[in-house]
Design an enzyme around this catalytic site. Structure first.
Site, short mmCIF file in Angstrom:
data_model
loop_
_atom_site.label_atom_id
_atom_site.label_comp_id
_atom_site.label_asym_id
_atom_site.label_seq_id
_atom_site.Cartn_x
_atom_site.Cartn_y
_atom_site.Cartn_z
CB SER A 143 -0.88 -0.03 1.16
OG SER A 143 -1.51 1.30 1.49
CE1 TYR A 156 -4.78 -1.62 4.95
CE2 TYR A 156 -3.66 0.36 4.42
CZ TYR A 156 -4.21 -0.68 3.92
OH TYR A 156 -4.43 -1.17 2.76
#
Length: 252
Positions: A143, A156
């Site tokens: 990501s 996250y």
């Protein structure tokens, strides 16, 4: 250079979390490049519906990627009964947003299992077979948060940082066996995982100003990177995290 370097005919790709979103888009792209597909997730109904789009070139392999034994058993059984998995895309993931001081411990643990343990579980199970054959492609979905943080998603961010480093570790251990292990790090894409952000006009306005490309990404724009990393074109690329983010990590 021949475009045949990008040809995936005769190869089989397992994509985790592939019933929707980025996973489904990558599966569609791999199929267009000639690969046979194995779709994975926990929801058999959603997987069956997704597989129906592929005119018989997609199988489903339902198992929980966060369960080490379940992943190993499913992959070992598939390899024994059906054949080799040549390409693995570790895409399964989840998000949970809340300020770090209020972050529930159980949500943190779910993030760890879904975003990190699944990469280890499925990656190890598939790699054991690839190592015996002396070839294989593993592509982990990282990501933009592998490199950057934002408010309310600290855990996250930690998990995606771990995916980037686990990718480097995979390459370090397995390149000598003929495997290429790399990651794709998407920026902000219009997916079900980001539905709340896409619907937030203020966030979208901020993102468009923050991203040099000036917009959200489209999931199909991840396909080229995936085909490159899945194909012979990346035969000497290992341990790399490829950011596909409209330039957001390049600009302050």
């Amino acid at each position: 250079m021949s475009l045949g370097l990008f040809d995936l005919k005769g190869r089989r790709a397992l994509v985790t979390g592939s019933s929707q979103g980025i996973g489904l888009a990558l599966a569609q792209g791999l199929a267009a490049a000639g690969a046979e597909l194995v779709l994975n997730g926990r929801d058999v109904e959603k997987l069956t519906k997704a597989a129906a789009q592929f005119d018989g070139i997609a199988r489903i392999l339902p198992f929980d990627a966060t369960d080490h034994e379940a992943a190993r058993h499913a992959i070992d059984d598939f390899e024994a009964k059906t054949g080799a998995i040549d390409i693995l895309v570790n895409n399964a993931g989840m998000q949970f947003r809340t300020p770090l001081e209020d972050f529930p411990a159980d949500a943190f643990e779910r993030l760890l299992r879904t975003n990190i343990s699944s990469v280890f579980n499925v990656g190890q199970a598939v790699a054991r077979h690839m190592i015996k054959r002396g070839a294989g492609k593993i592509i982990n979905i990282a990501s933009v948060q592998t490199a950057l943080a934002r408010p309310s998603i600290a855990p996250y961010t930690a998990t995606k940082g771990a995916v980037g480093n686990l990718t480097k570790g995979m390459a370090t251990d397995w390149a000598k066996y003929g495997l290429q292990c790399n990651a794709i790090a998407p920026g902000y894409f219009d997916t079900p995982l980001n539905a709340a952000l896409v619907a937030d006009a203020d966030f979208s306005a901020w993102l468009e100003k923050r991203t040099p490309a000036g917009r959200w990404g489209r999931v199909e724009e991840l396909v080229g990177a995936c085909i490159f990393l899945a194909s012979d074109a990346s035969s000497f690329v290992n341990g790399h995290v490829l950011y596909v983010d409209g330039g957001i990590t390049a600009s302050l």
